[in-house]
Design a protein around this motif. Structure first.
Motif, PDB file in Angstrom:
ATOM      1  N   VAL A   1      -3.598 -22.777 -30.766  1.00  0.00           N
ATOM      2  CA  VAL A   1      -3.149 -22.204 -29.499  1.00  0.00           C
ATOM      3  C   VAL A   1      -2.980 -20.699 -29.630  1.00  0.00           C
ATOM      4  O   VAL A   1      -2.439 -20.219 -30.634  1.00  0.00           O
ATOM      5  CB  VAL A   1      -1.806 -22.847 -29.065  1.00  0.00           C
ATOM      6  N   THR A   2      -3.401 -19.974 -28.618  1.00  0.00           N
ATOM      7  CA  THR A   2      -3.159 -18.532 -28.581  1.00  0.00           C
ATOM      8  C   THR A   2      -1.652 -18.287 -28.632  1.00  0.00           C
ATOM      9  O   THR A   2      -0.896 -18.920 -27.894  1.00  0.00           O
ATOM     10  CB  THR A   2      -3.745 -17.912 -27.302  1.00  0.00           C
ATOM     11  N   GLY A   3      -1.231 -17.375 -29.480  1.00  0.00           N
ATOM     12  CA  GLY A   3       0.185 -17.133 -29.695  1.00  0.00           C
ATOM     13  C   GLY A   3       0.978 -16.807 -28.448  1.00  0.00           C
ATOM     14  O   GLY A   3       2.141 -17.188 -28.332  1.00  0.00           O
ATOM     15  N   GLU A   4       0.360 -16.132 -27.490  1.00  0.00           N
ATOM     16  CA  GLU A   4       1.082 -15.779 -26.267  1.00  0.00           C
ATOM     17  C   GLU A   4       1.075 -16.903 -25.227  1.00  0.00           C
ATOM     18  O   GLU A   4       1.715 -16.792 -24.190  1.00  0.00           O
ATOM     19  CB  GLU A   4       0.512 -14.495 -25.660  1.00  0.00           C
ATOM     20  N   ASN A   5       0.407 -18.007 -25.528  1.00  0.00           N
ATOM     21  CA  ASN A   5       0.352 -19.136 -24.601  1.00  0.00           C
ATOM     22  C   ASN A   5       1.563 -20.041 -24.838  1.00  0.00           C
ATOM     23  O   ASN A   5       1.445 -21.175 -25.303  1.00  0.00           O
ATOM     24  CB  ASN A   5      -0.963 -19.898 -24.770  1.00  0.00           C
TER      25      ASN A   5
ATOM     26  N   LEU B   1      -0.565 -26.015 -34.591  1.00  0.00           N
ATOM     27  CA  LEU B   1       0.449 -27.068 -34.563  1.00  0.00           C
ATOM     28  C   LEU B   1      -0.198 -28.353 -35.050  1.00  0.00           C
ATOM     29  O   LEU B   1      -1.409 -28.547 -34.869  1.00  0.00           O
ATOM     30  CB  LEU B   1       0.983 -27.276 -33.146  1.00  0.00           C
ATOM     31  N   GLU B   2       0.597 -29.222 -35.663  1.00  0.00           N
ATOM     32  CA  GLU B   2       0.055 -30.489 -36.144  1.00  0.00           C
ATOM     33  C   GLU B   2       0.922 -31.643 -35.670  1.00  0.00           C
ATOM     34  O   GLU B   2       2.123 -31.490 -35.443  1.00  0.00           O
ATOM     35  CB  GLU B   2      -0.066 -30.514 -37.665  1.00  0.00           C
ATOM     36  N   LEU B   3       0.277 -32.798 -35.557  1.00  0.00           N
ATOM     37  CA  LEU B   3       0.974 -34.030 -35.212  1.00  0.00           C
ATOM     38  C   LEU B   3       0.467 -35.130 -36.129  1.00  0.00           C
ATOM     39  O   LEU B   3      -0.742 -35.416 -36.155  1.00  0.00           O
ATOM     40  CB  LEU B   3       0.709 -34.418 -33.751  1.00  0.00           C
TER      41      LEU B   3
ATOM     42  N   LEU C   1       5.302 -33.041 -27.202  1.00  0.00           N
ATOM     43  CA  LEU C   1       4.526 -34.218 -27.616  1.00  0.00           C
ATOM     44  C   LEU C   1       4.776 -34.580 -29.084  1.00  0.00           C
ATOM     45  O   LEU C   1       4.242 -35.566 -29.569  1.00  0.00           O
ATOM     46  CB  LEU C   1       3.040 -33.972 -27.394  1.00  0.00           C
ATOM     47  N   GLY C   2       5.555 -33.766 -29.787  1.00  0.00           N
ATOM     48  CA  GLY C   2       5.873 -34.042 -31.179  1.00  0.00           C
ATOM     49  C   GLY C   2       5.134 -33.190 -32.187  1.00  0.00           C
ATOM     50  O   GLY C   2       5.307 -33.348 -33.394  1.00  0.00           O
ATOM     51  N   PHE C   3       4.283 -32.276 -31.716  1.00  0.00           N
ATOM     52  CA  PHE C   3       3.581 -31.365 -32.620  1.00  0.00           C
ATOM     53  C   PHE C   3       4.584 -30.376 -33.212  1.00  0.00           C
ATOM     54  O   PHE C   3       5.559 -30.007 -32.560  1.00  0.00           O
ATOM     55  CB  PHE C   3       2.513 -30.564 -31.869  1.00  0.00           C
TER      56      PHE C   3
ATOM     57  N   SER D   1       1.681 -23.715 -23.535  1.00  0.00           N
ATOM     58  CA  SER D   1       0.928 -24.682 -24.328  1.00  0.00           C
ATOM     59  C   SER D   1       1.659 -25.023 -25.621  1.00  0.00           C
ATOM     60  O   SER D   1       1.685 -26.189 -26.045  1.00  0.00           O
ATOM     61  CB  SER D   1      -0.475 -24.154 -24.643  1.00  0.00           C
ATOM     62  N   ILE D   2       2.245 -24.033 -26.238  1.00  0.00           N
ATOM     63  CA  ILE D   2       3.010 -24.284 -27.467  1.00  0.00           C
ATOM     64  C   ILE D   2       4.163 -25.236 -27.160  1.00  0.00           C
ATOM     65  O   ILE D   2       4.382 -26.223 -27.878  1.00  0.00           O
ATOM     66  CB  ILE D   2       3.501 -22.969 -28.094  1.00  0.00           C
ATOM     67  N   GLU D   3       4.892 -24.997 -26.089  1.00  0.00           N
ATOM     68  CA  GLU D   3       6.011 -25.866 -25.705  1.00  0.00           C
ATOM     69  C   GLU D   3       5.518 -27.254 -25.313  1.00  0.00           C
ATOM     70  O   GLU D   3       6.155 -28.261 -25.643  1.00  0.00           O
ATOM     71  CB  GLU D   3       6.828 -25.234 -24.575  1.00  0.00           C
TER      72      GLU D   3
END
Length: 169
Positions: A119-123, A157-159, A133-135, A126-128
């Motif tokens: 994910v783009t750092g400023e997005n 991020l990983e899940l 979702l548990g990532f 999407s990060i949230e």
């Protein structure tokens, strides 16, 4: 309705969704819009091997999600990278969560173990979204992409979908 992608009928709508992100945002690091034929070829290659889903509402594809190879080495074959895009006029209405829950379920059926989201750092939305979702964030690369005149970070991020506490939504 969530269903598997149809290579021939969904490519045009998928490319329209994606091109909006290419042209107007830093969400994708691609800089040139794709044609429907280019997208059709991508869909064909990915969906032949990996789960590729669309979210359809009133006969219109409003989002899509899929996984693809994360790294080329055979040892990584149980880890895949996720991709999800929702039409900009359909955000925050539940389609993304539903798509990802179904995608996670499909990945479990295929015995994948780890899902990676890049994910783009400023997005931050999407990060949230991925965190809900548990990532978990596992890396943060600084200034690795340049788009729209700005240097951009990338967050991975990983899940782990083998864990029992990972629930499908």
């Amino acid at each position: 309705m969530i269903r598997p992608v149809n290579v021939d009928t969904d490519a045009k709508r998928i490319v329209d969704i994606y091109n909006n992100y290419i042209l107007k945002t830093t969400v994708s690091f691609e800089t040139e819009p794709l044609t429907a034929e280019q997208m059709r070829k991508r869909i064909e290659q990915i969906s032949a091997i990996y789960p590729y889903l669309v979210y359809e509402e009133n006969g219109r594809v409003i989002g899509y999600a899929y996984v693809h190879m994360w790294k080329e080495r055979v040892a990584y074959c149980h880890t895949v990278e996720t991709t999800i895009y929702i039409a900009s006029d359909c955000l925050h209405k539940g389609a993304g969560s539903a798509l990802m829950a179904r995608l996670i379920s499909e990945c479990r059926k295929k015995n994948y173990r780890m899902l990676i989201a890049c994910v783009t750092g400023e997005n931050l939305p999407s990060i949230e979204f991925h965190k809900k979702l548990g990532f978990n964030i596992v890396s943060h690369f600084h200034n690795v992409g340049n788009k729209l005149g700005r240097w951009l970070d990338v967050v991975d991020l990983e899940l782990d979908i083998t864990k029992e506490n990972q629930t499908e939504q």
